[in-house]
Design an enzyme around this catalytic site. Structure first.
Site, mmCIF file in Angstrom:
data_model
loop_
_atom_site.group_PDB
_atom_site.id
_atom_site.type_symbol
_atom_site.label_atom_id
_atom_site.label_comp_id
_atom_site.label_asym_id
_atom_site.label_seq_id
_atom_site.Cartn_x
_atom_site.Cartn_y
_atom_site.Cartn_z
ATOM 1 N N ASN A 213 0.882 -1.175 0.000
ATOM 2 C CA ASN A 213 0.000 0.000 0.000
ATOM 3 C C ASN A 213 0.913 1.216 0.000
ATOM 4 O O ASN A 213 1.521 1.535 1.012
ATOM 5 C CB ASN A 213 -0.889 -0.016 1.259
ATOM 6 C CG ASN A 213 -1.713 1.269 1.391
ATOM 7 O OD1 ASN A 213 -1.747 2.088 0.466
ATOM 8 N ND2 ASN A 213 -2.370 1.436 2.527
ATOM 9 N N LYS B 182 0.150 4.245 -0.163
ATOM 10 C CA LYS B 182 -0.445 5.458 0.430
ATOM 11 C C LYS B 182 -0.148 6.649 -0.511
ATOM 12 O O LYS B 182 -0.077 6.433 -1.712
ATOM 13 C CB LYS B 182 0.073 5.667 1.847
ATOM 14 C CG LYS B 182 -0.092 4.397 2.691
ATOM 15 C CD LYS B 182 0.070 4.601 4.150
ATOM 16 C CE LYS B 182 -0.128 3.259 4.852
ATOM 17 N NZ LYS B 182 -0.088 3.367 6.298
ATOM 18 N N HIS C 287 -9.488 1.428 5.035
ATOM 19 C CA HIS C 287 -8.199 1.604 5.719
ATOM 20 C C HIS C 287 -8.408 2.556 6.904
ATOM 21 O O HIS C 287 -9.190 3.493 6.823
ATOM 22 C CB HIS C 287 -7.153 2.166 4.751
ATOM 23 C CG HIS C 287 -5.775 2.098 5.323
ATOM 24 N ND1 HIS C 287 -5.319 3.016 6.245
ATOM 25 C CD2 HIS C 287 -4.767 1.198 5.144
ATOM 26 C CE1 HIS C 287 -4.076 2.675 6.593
ATOM 27 N NE2 HIS C 287 -3.723 1.589 5.942
ATOM 28 N N GLU D 263 -6.784 4.908 7.997
ATOM 29 C CA GLU D 263 -6.549 6.328 7.721
ATOM 30 C C GLU D 263 -7.791 6.971 7.108
ATOM 31 O O GLU D 263 -8.086 8.137 7.363
ATOM 32 C CB GLU D 263 -5.306 6.487 6.824
ATOM 33 C CG GLU D 263 -4.036 6.216 7.625
ATOM 34 C CD GLU D 263 -2.885 5.607 6.835
ATOM 35 O OE1 GLU D 263 -2.893 5.668 5.595
ATOM 36 O OE2 GLU D 263 -1.972 5.049 7.491
ATOM 37 N N GLU E 171 -5.288 -4.687 10.550
ATOM 38 C CA GLU E 171 -4.242 -3.689 10.748
ATOM 39 C C GLU E 171 -4.501 -2.941 12.046
ATOM 40 O O GLU E 171 -5.296 -1.987 12.065
ATOM 41 C CB GLU E 171 -4.243 -2.685 9.593
ATOM 42 C CG GLU E 171 -3.964 -3.278 8.238
ATOM 43 C CD GLU E 171 -3.361 -2.256 7.291
ATOM 44 O OE1 GLU E 171 -2.350 -2.575 6.681
ATOM 45 O OE2 GLU E 171 -3.889 -1.134 7.187
ATOM 46 N N GLY F 193 2.778 2.337 10.750
ATOM 47 C CA GLY F 193 3.756 3.410 10.601
ATOM 48 C C GLY F 193 4.495 3.758 11.877
ATOM 49 O O GLY F 193 5.189 4.777 11.938
ATOM 50 N N SER G 110 3.597 -2.144 10.357
ATOM 51 C CA SER G 110 5.037 -2.245 10.634
ATOM 52 C C SER G 110 5.626 -3.614 10.306
ATOM 53 O O SER G 110 6.489 -4.111 11.026
ATOM 54 C CB SER G 110 5.330 -1.864 12.095
ATOM 55 O OG SER G 110 5.020 -0.500 12.313
#
Ligand code: 13P
Length: 249
Positions: free
Chosen positions: A4, A6, A91, A93, A163, A169, A207
């Site tokens: 991904n 991003k 996701h 985010e 996730e 991250g 991660s």
């Protein structure tokens, strides 16, 4: 194993990365499938550089609508015009920054299926939610909205990615045991839909690095990874895919 990207990449650097991934992916064995979900402006570039390879490409979000006055949105069928396979939906985010509800995520997953694309449905708890109790309650709420909106046949065509938000991250992955616990829970939810729970790949994301990949993918219910930062470096992404290949042997 799906990268991904991003909101990263520029046309020049993408060319090198996509070409390298296409080259090494063909040497992977044991049924390791590789994909990259790129920003929409780079779909044509991905199609041009990957269509002769084993690597599939995808997008990171999709509209819940098929067409109409929705400025800035991209319909699943538009992505399909560029040979897309995967569509990430839900996701964390997007759930956090765009206030996407479980019901909206379910709609998006259905639009992807309608366009014969494979939705990668992301679920995961925040650190606060984990500390307040079990992550399962949050995961169940996110997952139920999607599973309830689908037939068993449709469920068999999706991919799920666990996730944990606190692992994304941050450099701090979930332990293999923490991830396996949630994956087993996801698998039990899938079994209740009447779909063959084993056919739905359940990926782990957050991660993942060359150093922890093998331990994570060795877990019984972890079928692959959704890789953020490390998928932007060809060498790291390759090492992660090789770790998966080793574990499958
Ligand atoms: P990182 O691998 O950078 O933690 O990101 C994970 C992720 O969000 C993939 O969708």
């Amino acid at each position: 194993m799906v990268g991904n990207w991003k909101m990263h990449g520029r046309i020049k650097e993408n060319a090198a990365l996509l070409t390298e991934v296409a080259a090494w992916a063909s040497a992977l064995q044991n049924d390791v499938h590789v994909g990259v979900c790129v920003p929409c402006p780079y779909l044509a570039q991905s199609q041009a550089l990957l269509s002769e390879s084993v690597v599939r490409w995808g997008i990171q979000d999709v509209s819940a609508h098929t067409h109409g006055a929705y400025t800035g949105e991209v319909a699943a069928e538009m992505a399909a015009d560029f040979g897309v396979t995967y569509v990430i939906v839900g996701h964390s985010e997007r759930r956090a920054y765009h206030r996407e509800s479980p019901e909206l995520v379910a709609e998006k997953a259905r639009r992807a299926l309608d366009a014969r694309l494979t939705p990668i449905v992301c679920v995961g708890e925040t650190l606060e939610q984990r500390e307040l109790g079990s992550p399962e309650r949050v995961i169940a709420e996110q997952l139920d909205a999607v599973l309830d909106a689908m037939t068993a046949e449709q469920v068999a065509s999706i991919v799920i990615a666990y996730e944990p938000v606190w692992a994304i991250g941050t450099g701090k992955s979930a332990t293999a045991e923490q991830a396996q616990d949630v994956h087993a829970f996801v698998r039990s939810k899938l079994a209740k839909t009447g779909a063959a729970a084993d056919v739905v790949p359940v990926l782990y994301g957050g991660s993942v690095k060359p150093e922890n990949a093998q331990e994570l993918f060795a877990q019984q219910d972890i079928d692959g990874g959704l890789i953020g930062g490390a998928s932007l470096k060809s060498k790291d992404f390759l090492a992660i895919c090789q770790a998966a290949q080793t574990v499958l042997q």
